[in-house]
Scaffold this motif. Structure first.
Motif, PDB file in Angstrom:
ATOM      1  N   ILE A   1     -36.378  16.668  13.790  1.00  0.00           N
ATOM      2  CA  ILE A   1     -37.681  17.247  13.449  1.00  0.00           C
ATOM      3  C   ILE A   1     -38.755  16.317  13.985  1.00  0.00           C
ATOM      4  O   ILE A   1     -38.732  15.114  13.730  1.00  0.00           O
ATOM      5  CB  ILE A   1     -37.835  17.402  11.918  1.00  0.00           C
ATOM      6  N   GLU A   2     -39.666  16.874  14.730  1.00  0.00           N
ATOM      7  CA  GLU A   2     -40.759  16.090  15.304  1.00  0.00           C
ATOM      8  C   GLU A   2     -42.044  16.467  14.574  1.00  0.00           C
ATOM      9  O   GLU A   2     -42.511  17.602  14.659  1.00  0.00           O
ATOM     10  CB  GLU A   2     -40.877  16.403  16.794  1.00  0.00           C
ATOM     11  N   SER A   3     -42.604  15.524  13.818  1.00  0.00           N
ATOM     12  CA  SER A   3     -43.877  15.768  13.143  1.00  0.00           C
ATOM     13  C   SER A   3     -44.993  15.180  14.005  1.00  0.00           C
ATOM     14  O   SER A   3     -44.739  14.644  15.082  1.00  0.00           O
ATOM     15  CB  SER A   3     -43.883  15.121  11.753  1.00  0.00           C
ATOM     16  N   HIS A   4     -46.221  15.263  13.515  1.00  0.00           N
ATOM     17  CA  HIS A   4     -47.339  14.663  14.248  1.00  0.00           C
ATOM     18  C   HIS A   4     -47.253  13.144  14.236  1.00  0.00           C
ATOM     19  O   HIS A   4     -47.877  12.469  15.042  1.00  0.00           O
ATOM     20  CB  HIS A   4     -48.677  15.081  13.626  1.00  0.00           C
ATOM     21  N   TYR A   5     -46.471  12.592  13.315  1.00  0.00           N
ATOM     22  CA  TYR A   5     -46.457  11.147  13.112  1.00  0.00           C
ATOM     23  C   TYR A   5     -45.162  10.460  13.529  1.00  0.00           C
ATOM     24  O   TYR A   5     -45.181   9.312  13.950  1.00  0.00           O
ATOM     25  CB  TYR A   5     -46.731  10.830  11.636  1.00  0.00           C
ATOM     26  N   GLN A   6     -44.016  11.161  13.371  1.00  0.00           N
ATOM     27  CA  GLN A   6     -42.755  10.509  13.681  1.00  0.00           C
ATOM     28  C   GLN A   6     -41.647  11.527  13.920  1.00  0.00           C
ATOM     29  O   GLN A   6     -41.809  12.706  13.638  1.00  0.00           O
ATOM     30  CB  GLN A   6     -42.343   9.558  12.549  1.00  0.00           C
ATOM     31  N   GLU A   7     -40.537  11.005  14.440  1.00  0.00           N
ATOM     32  CA  GLU A   7     -39.377  11.846  14.684  1.00  0.00           C
ATOM     33  C   GLU A   7     -38.332  11.577  13.596  1.00  0.00           C
ATOM     34  O   GLU A   7     -37.959  10.435  13.355  1.00  0.00           O
ATOM     35  CB  GLU A   7     -38.781  11.525  16.052  1.00  0.00           C
ATOM     36  N   LEU A   8     -37.870  12.628  12.936  1.00  0.00           N
ATOM     37  CA  LEU A   8     -36.842  12.538  11.907  1.00  0.00           C
ATOM     38  C   LEU A   8     -35.553  13.089  12.487  1.00  0.00           C
ATOM     39  O   LEU A   8     -35.557  14.149  13.110  1.00  0.00           O
ATOM     40  CB  LEU A   8     -37.224  13.367  10.676  1.00  0.00           C
ATOM     41  N   GLU A   9     -34.472  12.349  12.319  1.00  0.00           N
ATOM     42  CA  GLU A   9     -33.190  12.801  12.858  1.00  0.00           C
ATOM     43  C   GLU A   9     -32.097  12.649  11.805  1.00  0.00           C
ATOM     44  O   GLU A   9     -32.028  11.648  11.091  1.00  0.00           O
ATOM     45  CB  GLU A   9     -32.808  11.997  14.095  1.00  0.00           C
ATOM     46  N   PHE A  10     -31.258  13.651  11.703  1.00  0.00           N
ATOM     47  CA  PHE A  10     -30.109  13.642  10.812  1.00  0.00           C
ATOM     48  C   PHE A  10     -28.862  13.708  11.676  1.00  0.00           C
ATOM     49  O   PHE A  10     -28.747  14.575  12.533  1.00  0.00           O
ATOM     50  CB  PHE A  10     -30.159  14.843   9.863  1.00  0.00           C
ATOM     51  N   THR A  11     -27.947  12.751  11.475  1.00  0.00           N
ATOM     52  CA  THR A  11     -26.708  12.720  12.246  1.00  0.00           C
ATOM     53  C   THR A  11     -25.511  12.783  11.304  1.00  0.00           C
ATOM     54  O   THR A  11     -25.598  12.397  10.136  1.00  0.00           O
ATOM     55  CB  THR A  11     -26.631  11.441  13.105  1.00  0.00           C
ATOM     56  N   HIS A  12     -24.395  13.260  11.836  1.00  0.00           N
ATOM     57  CA  HIS A  12     -23.202  13.497  11.016  1.00  0.00           C
ATOM     58  C   HIS A  12     -21.971  12.978  11.740  1.00  0.00           C
ATOM     59  O   HIS A  12     -21.823  13.152  12.936  1.00  0.00           O
ATOM     60  CB  HIS A  12     -23.080  15.002  10.753  1.00  0.00           C
ATOM     61  N   ASN A  13     -21.080  12.347  10.975  1.00  0.00           N
ATOM     62  CA  ASN A  13     -19.792  11.900  11.501  1.00  0.00           C
ATOM     63  C   ASN A  13     -18.736  12.844  10.933  1.00  0.00           C
ATOM     64  O   ASN A  13     -18.460  12.812   9.730  1.00  0.00           O
ATOM     65  CB  ASN A  13     -19.496  10.462  11.082  1.00  0.00           C
ATOM     66  N   PRO A  14     -18.127  13.700  11.758  1.00  0.00           N
ATOM     67  CA  PRO A  14     -17.156  14.675  11.251  1.00  0.00           C
ATOM     68  C   PRO A  14     -15.864  14.034  10.719  1.00  0.00           C
ATOM     69  O   PRO A  14     -15.193  14.619   9.875  1.00  0.00           O
ATOM     70  CB  PRO A  14     -16.861  15.558  12.455  1.00  0.00           C
ATOM     71  N   ASN A  15     -15.553  12.821  11.161  1.00  0.00           N
ATOM     72  CA  ASN A  15     -14.341  12.141  10.688  1.00  0.00           C
ATOM     73  C   ASN A  15     -14.478  11.632   9.256  1.00  0.00           C
ATOM     74  O   ASN A  15     -13.540  11.674   8.477  1.00  0.00           O
ATOM     75  CB  ASN A  15     -13.966  10.977  11.606  1.00  0.00           C
TER      76      ASN A  15
ATOM     77  N   ASP B   1     -19.880  11.516   6.831  1.00  0.00           N
ATOM     78  CA  ASP B   1     -21.068  10.729   6.517  1.00  0.00           C
ATOM     79  C   ASP B   1     -22.278  11.331   7.236  1.00  0.00           C
ATOM     80  O   ASP B   1     -22.174  11.817   8.354  1.00  0.00           O
ATOM     81  CB  ASP B   1     -20.862   9.286   6.966  1.00  0.00           C
ATOM     82  N   VAL B   2     -23.431  11.290   6.572  1.00  0.00           N
ATOM     83  CA  VAL B   2     -24.685  11.761   7.163  1.00  0.00           C
ATOM     84  C   VAL B   2     -25.686  10.616   7.112  1.00  0.00           C
ATOM     85  O   VAL B   2     -25.807   9.928   6.102  1.00  0.00           O
ATOM     86  CB  VAL B   2     -25.248  12.987   6.403  1.00  0.00           C
ATOM     87  N   CYS B   3     -26.392  10.399   8.231  1.00  0.00           N
ATOM     88  CA  CYS B   3     -27.410   9.348   8.303  1.00  0.00           C
ATOM     89  C   CYS B   3     -28.772   9.957   8.604  1.00  0.00           C
ATOM     90  O   CYS B   3     -28.876  10.992   9.256  1.00  0.00           O
ATOM     91  CB  CYS B   3     -27.066   8.334   9.389  1.00  0.00           C
ATOM     92  N   PHE B   4     -29.806   9.284   8.124  1.00  0.00           N
ATOM     93  CA  PHE B   4     -31.186   9.701   8.331  1.00  0.00           C
ATOM     94  C   PHE B   4     -31.910   8.608   9.101  1.00  0.00           C
ATOM     95  O   PHE B   4     -31.855   7.432   8.726  1.00  0.00           O
ATOM     96  CB  PHE B   4     -31.857   9.936   6.974  1.00  0.00           C
ATOM     97  N   SER B   5     -32.582   8.978  10.185  1.00  0.00           N
ATOM     98  CA  SER B   5     -33.310   8.020  11.025  1.00  0.00           C
ATOM     99  C   SER B   5     -34.759   8.443  11.181  1.00  0.00           C
ATOM    100  O   SER B   5     -35.063   9.636  11.246  1.00  0.00           O
ATOM    101  CB  SER B   5     -32.687   7.935  12.415  1.00  0.00           C
ATOM    102  N   LEU B   6     -35.641   7.465  11.247  1.00  0.00           N
ATOM    103  CA  LEU B   6     -37.052   7.688  11.569  1.00  0.00           C
ATOM    104  C   LEU B   6     -37.344   6.972  12.875  1.00  0.00           C
ATOM    105  O   LEU B   6     -37.109   5.760  12.982  1.00  0.00           O
ATOM    106  CB  LEU B   6     -37.964   7.121  10.473  1.00  0.00           C
ATOM    107  N   ASP B   7     -37.839   7.699  13.836  1.00  0.00           N
ATOM    108  CA  ASP B   7     -38.183   7.140  15.146  1.00  0.00           C
ATOM    109  C   ASP B   7     -37.051   6.293  15.726  1.00  0.00           C
ATOM    110  O   ASP B   7     -37.262   5.215  16.271  1.00  0.00           O
ATOM    111  CB  ASP B   7     -39.467   6.306  15.061  1.00  0.00           C
ATOM    112  N   GLY B   8     -35.823   6.772  15.572  1.00  0.00           N
ATOM    113  CA  GLY B   8     -34.671   6.113  16.164  1.00  0.00           C
ATOM    114  C   GLY B   8     -34.115   4.944  15.381  1.00  0.00           C
ATOM    115  O   GLY B   8     -33.171   4.305  15.810  1.00  0.00           O
ATOM    116  N   THR B   9     -34.698   4.647  14.220  1.00  0.00           N
ATOM    117  CA  THR B   9     -34.205   3.549  13.386  1.00  0.00           C
ATOM    118  C   THR B   9     -33.566   4.121  12.133  1.00  0.00           C
ATOM    119  O   THR B   9     -34.230   4.805  11.359  1.00  0.00           O
ATOM    120  CB  THR B   9     -35.349   2.584  13.001  1.00  0.00           C
ATOM    121  N   CYS B  10     -32.289   3.837  11.961  1.00  0.00           N
ATOM    122  CA  CYS B  10     -31.552   4.359  10.811  1.00  0.00           C
ATOM    123  C   CYS B  10     -32.172   3.832   9.518  1.00  0.00           C
ATOM    124  O   CYS B  10     -32.377   2.630   9.359  1.00  0.00           O
ATOM    125  CB  CYS B  10     -30.087   3.959  10.907  1.00  0.00           C
ATOM    126  N   GLN B  11     -32.461   4.739   8.595  1.00  0.00           N
ATOM    127  CA  GLN B  11     -33.032   4.362   7.314  1.00  0.00           C
ATOM    128  C   GLN B  11     -31.972   4.283   6.217  1.00  0.00           C
ATOM    129  O   GLN B  11     -31.996   3.374   5.400  1.00  0.00           O
ATOM    130  CB  GLN B  11     -34.115   5.373   6.891  1.00  0.00           C
TER     131      GLN B  11
END
Length: 100
Positions: A59-73, A76-86
């Protein structure tokens, strides 16, 4: 009383008093040219990408990029802001539950 000149020496818990020499650190009274726009860690998107994780949504907002990634093995789901895992689901208990 122990005066530390060398960066590799640390104060022990047995020392009553431990002084760190001012020569251990850089002189902050001198002007130094610092390039604040230089990438310290290179390409953060490349460094912070985890193996076997696939993008679920970006998701690209006016302020930052939010990304959700998933490991199928591991599911696990991770949340990142502007490429930095939170945060990732697999370390949530270690990060939050100790304060609840």
């Amino acid at each position: 009383e122990k005066i530390l000149e060398d960066e590799t020496i640390e104060c022990s818990t047995e020392d009553e008093k431990c002084l760190v020499s001012s020569t251990r650190y850089g002189d902050l009274t001198k002007d130094n040219e610092i390039n604040y726009s230089a990438l310290v860690c290179g390409n953060m998107y490349e460094i912070m990408s985890f193996k076997n994780y696939r993008a679920l949504d970006t998701i690209e907002s006016h302020y930052q990029e939010l990304e959700f990634t998933h490991n199928p093995n591991t599911n696990d789901v991770c949340f990142s802001l502007d490429g930095t895992c939170q945060i990732c689901g697999n370390y949530r208990p270690h990060y939050h539950e100790m304060s609840v």
